[in-house]
Design an enzyme around this catalytic site. Structure first.
Site, PDB file in Angstrom:
ATOM      1  N   TYR A 103      -5.527   4.035 -38.707  1.00 43.06           N
ATOM      2  CA  TYR A 103      -6.919   4.317 -38.365  1.00 43.06           C
ATOM      3  C   TYR A 103      -7.704   3.019 -38.182  1.00 43.06           C
ATOM      4  O   TYR A 103      -7.490   2.051 -38.920  1.00 43.06           O
ATOM      5  CB  TYR A 103      -7.591   5.116 -39.482  1.00 43.06           C
ATOM      6  CG  TYR A 103      -6.825   6.322 -39.940  1.00 43.06           C
ATOM      7  CD1 TYR A 103      -6.887   7.519 -39.236  1.00 43.06           C
ATOM      8  CD2 TYR A 103      -6.029   6.255 -41.084  1.00 43.06           C
ATOM      9  CE1 TYR A 103      -6.181   8.630 -39.666  1.00 43.06           C
ATOM     10  CE2 TYR A 103      -5.311   7.367 -41.511  1.00 43.06           C
ATOM     11  CZ  TYR A 103      -5.394   8.550 -40.797  1.00 43.06           C
ATOM     12  OH  TYR A 103      -4.682   9.651 -41.214  1.00 43.06           O
ATOM     13  N   ASP A 138      -1.397  14.470 -49.747  1.00 43.30           N
ATOM     14  CA  ASP A 138      -1.338  13.248 -50.545  1.00 43.30           C
ATOM     15  C   ASP A 138      -2.709  12.853 -51.095  1.00 43.30           C
ATOM     16  O   ASP A 138      -2.856  11.801 -51.710  1.00 43.30           O
ATOM     17  CB  ASP A 138      -0.792  12.104 -49.684  1.00 43.30           C
ATOM     18  CG  ASP A 138      -1.632  11.884 -48.425  1.00 43.30           C
ATOM     19  OD1 ASP A 138      -1.805  12.845 -47.648  1.00 43.30           O
ATOM     20  OD2 ASP A 138      -2.115  10.758 -48.208  1.00 43.30           O
ATOM     21  N   LYS A 160      -0.159   9.116 -36.308  1.00 40.43           N
ATOM     22  CA  LYS A 160      -1.332   9.955 -36.565  1.00 40.43           C
ATOM     23  C   LYS A 160      -2.550   9.054 -36.538  1.00 40.43           C
ATOM     24  O   LYS A 160      -2.562   7.988 -37.176  1.00 40.43           O
ATOM     25  CB  LYS A 160      -1.216  10.623 -37.939  1.00 40.43           C
ATOM     26  CG  LYS A 160      -2.499  11.307 -38.413  1.00 40.43           C
ATOM     27  CD  LYS A 160      -2.395  11.684 -39.880  1.00 40.43           C
ATOM     28  CE  LYS A 160      -3.704  12.255 -40.410  1.00 40.43           C
ATOM     29  NZ  LYS A 160      -3.639  12.569 -41.858  1.00 40.43           N
TER      30      LYS A 160
END
EC number: 2.2.1.10
Length: 257
Positions: A145, A25, A175
């Site tokens: 994140y 992406d 993730k």
């Protein structure tokens, strides 16, 4: 939730319970970068290497579909932002779960940057996506994140917080960044009720990458890797992905791949 279970087996190995996922992406964020200039070719190389799934934005599903060769799971990314944005950590929804289903997705993914100025908007969007995923029986991979001013992106406290946010939102997979240490990461993985995958980061030396993956998967017991540039920008993408798959699924030691 049988739909989610069936589709999860299309993006993860049903025997090992682990996954090698290759996100592609990056073009939305960075533009025409090496490795993503011919999507049909790159998808073929990643598939030939044995990856379990790829991640694409909706507009690249058609050029990425090869109509031949080894099948591979499809995850459609719902979030986007560009590096030209004054706040490159800002991500907004550009695709719906229903659109992804119509395009043949086995799962969807979203991006959240904790600590960024637009964190609350990203969290709100994630709540909407979770509701739609539950309605359609589509697994959700949350890419979360720690990214904000004064935040260490690999601090175990922050990484653990990111994983917990994904879990509490209702994601099926998460993730996030690897802490760099299997002991601290193992505590994070053990405390999570959903599979945790590590991000790949930028391209590094082969042996160092294999060692990081081996430690994270076989010592810290994470569920695999979700790596982009570190995979599709290799000179021999298929061979590199094949080696990563051996490390993840077969437990092959880095020095033996």
């Amino acid at each position: 939730m049988i739909g989610k279970q069936i589709r999860l087996e299309r993006i993860m190995d049903r025997n090992t319970g682990k996954a090698v996922i290759i996100p592609m992406d990056h073009g939305m964020t960075l533009g025409q970068i090496d490795g993503l200039l011919n999507m049909t070719e790159t998808v073929a190389e990643v598939s030939d290497g044995g990856a379990n799934a790829i991640i694409l934005h909706k507009g690249l599903v058609r050029p990425g579909h090869r109509r031949k060769g080894r099948d591979i799971g499809l995850i459609i990314h719902l979030s986007a932002g560009t590096s030209m944005n004054p706040d490159p950590n800002d991500k907004v929804l550009i695709c719906t779960v229903e659109e992804a289903v119509s395009l043949g997705a086995d799962a969807v993914s979203i991006h959240i940057n904790l600590g960024a100025p637009q964190e609350s908007k990203m969290m709100e969007s994630a709540g909407q996506v979770v509701r739609d995923c539950n309605r359609w029986g589509i697994p959700l991979l949350a890419m979360i994140y720690p990214r904000g001013e004064g935040i260490d992106p690999t601090d175990p406290r922050h990484v653990g917080h990111a994983v917990r946010v994904a879990e509490e939102l209702g994601a099926d997979l998460v993730k996030t960044n690897y802490t760099g240490d299997p002991q601290t990461f193992a505590k994070i993985v053990k405390a999570s009720s959903i599979p945790v995958l590590i991000a790949g980061g930028e391209k590094g030396e082969d042996i160092d990458t294999y060692k990081t993956i081996y430690d994270a998967v076989h010592f810290a017991k994470c569920a695999g890797v979700c790596m982009g540039r570190n995979a599709f920008q290799r000179d021999n993408v298929a061979k590199f992905v094949s080696n990563v798959s051996k490390v993840v699924h077969e437990g092959t030691k880095p020095e033996n791949v």
